[in-house]
Design an enzyme around this catalytic site. Sequence first.
Site, PDB file in Angstrom:
ATOM      1  N   SER A 168     -19.648 -53.141  11.165  1.00 26.07           N
ATOM      2  CA  SER A 168     -19.448 -51.878  10.405  1.00 26.07           C
ATOM      3  C   SER A 168     -20.138 -50.594  11.151  1.00 26.07           C
ATOM      4  O   SER A 168     -19.769 -49.503  10.882  1.00 26.07           O
ATOM      5  CB  SER A 168     -20.150 -52.166   9.028  1.00 26.07           C
ATOM      6  N   LYS A 171     -25.025 -42.700   6.188  1.00 25.27           N
ATOM      7  CA  LYS A 171     -24.196 -43.135   5.152  1.00 25.27           C
ATOM      8  C   LYS A 171     -24.917 -43.634   4.036  1.00 25.27           C
ATOM      9  O   LYS A 171     -25.957 -43.626   3.905  1.00 25.27           O
ATOM     10  CB  LYS A 171     -23.860 -44.547   5.952  1.00 25.27           C
ATOM     11  N   SER A 189     -17.636 -50.751   7.658  1.00 22.99           N
ATOM     12  CA  SER A 189     -17.677 -49.937   6.451  1.00 22.99           C
ATOM     13  C   SER A 189     -18.206 -48.452   6.710  1.00 22.99           C
ATOM     14  O   SER A 189     -18.134 -47.660   5.838  1.00 22.99           O
ATOM     15  CB  SER A 189     -18.530 -50.525   5.585  1.00 22.99           C
TER      16      SER A 189
END
Length: 490
Positions: free
Chosen positions: A180, A81, A156
């Site tokens: 997330s 990420k 996210s």
Amino acid sequence: MSAAGLDTVAGCAAALRERRVSALELLDAAIARRDAVQGRINAFLARTDDLARSQAETADRILRERPDTASPLCGVPAVVKDVLCIEGVETTAGSRILSGFRPPYTATAVQRLLDAGAVVVAKTNCDEFAMGSSNENSAFGAVGNPWDVERVPGGSSGGSAAAVAAGVVPYSLGSDTGGSIRQPASLCGVVGFKPTYGRVSRYGLLAFASSLDQIGPFTHTVEDTATVFAAIAGHDPRDSTSSPTAVEDPAATLRAGVAGLRIGMPREYFGEGLEPGVRAAVTEALRVLESLGAAVEEVSLPTTDAGLSAYYIIAPAECSSNLARYDGVRHGLRVDGGSLLQTYLRTRAQGFGPEVKRRIMLGTYALSSGYYDAYYRKAQKVRTVIAGEFASVFERVDVLVAPTSPTVAFPMGARDDPIAMYLCDALTIPANLAGVPGVSLPCGMVDGLPVGLQVLAPRFMDARALQVAHAYEQATSWHTLRSPIAAVAA
């Protein structure tokens, strides 16, 4: 990557050791797949091809000359990420305000993967500064769900979940502040694990809410999750929130089954707002666990409903503090305003997106004079109550099992009301407030879309959560299903 079992870490590791494929060949396949699907799912930001090629060459040399010393991740492609720093690689956290930022250091979790021989091929798209539940808040465009590109992948960490679900890489890293990792894992039909808070170092993670953020993996199987978790977990003296508690080897109990275990079904997680198809899938999963020898009983976490409100005071307050450092002076975007104050104002106005601005304002308000006691202090008291309720329940049961998300993946743009979007995290947030580990894994399908099952365990009993998840996974076949995009690759 999806062919011949190469969509799992275990499959890639076996193929590498048997010389059926090389690390460079796996890398080339991952890069080709990454570039082929990017136009459909928009899951990737920075490419790390040079680093990846260097890692792959080193992995091939180790596997050829010293195979007995190679870790299970040696030569296996991955993505991380874009809130995790890699030295010299642009890291934006999905925000314009960090455009051009190339950190001079690498996050500990990523470095541990690199030390294990992992081959990182890209940074993944995410909601800006990890603030969102749908991956529609990225400054670089929304991410599409590989099961239906017109639907959200969750957030996210949607880019990291989508990369695995699309068959690009066998595993990825995300971060979980209020769900997330687990929520996008549920919506994308993969395994997602949030370890106990403090179990994985946050050094090199661009902070959203420092007391809640935790790094963890996405994979297709619980076994692969245990492998990646074992590689990244452990104390780090550079992170003051990193726990010195010894890490239990998740592989040691992974196959121990659930016979004799007590499983709690929190009634508050099965209330209003839970889609009927999700309820049915999770109820059936509980029956499967009972058939494997576990005892299931209903329990109560009465302050669950207050968790959402407490979280949306605490997390914005911490983000208000953490994001104050982005001012256009030291790094990233700078919009000159003629004076220092105007430069601050213009840089932040143009650099931050609407959701980040909303949370900064909420947090600043909650911390301001006259409102700190009324909001922030009260929210922290609620957090303490929630943590106490988890501790009390875990005296009666060994794990909790519940839905991960109240819904399956919804269409992009369907939830433009912030409150409706925040409700997506209602079933994942309490675990972050309490700091307990949680794993989401596939447990069914509704209208062609995946449903996630959430297993929560006491603090630092990460191995137990994975043990229960693995037992369920091995008794069912949901984890073998692949998204339409991944199926094309196969």
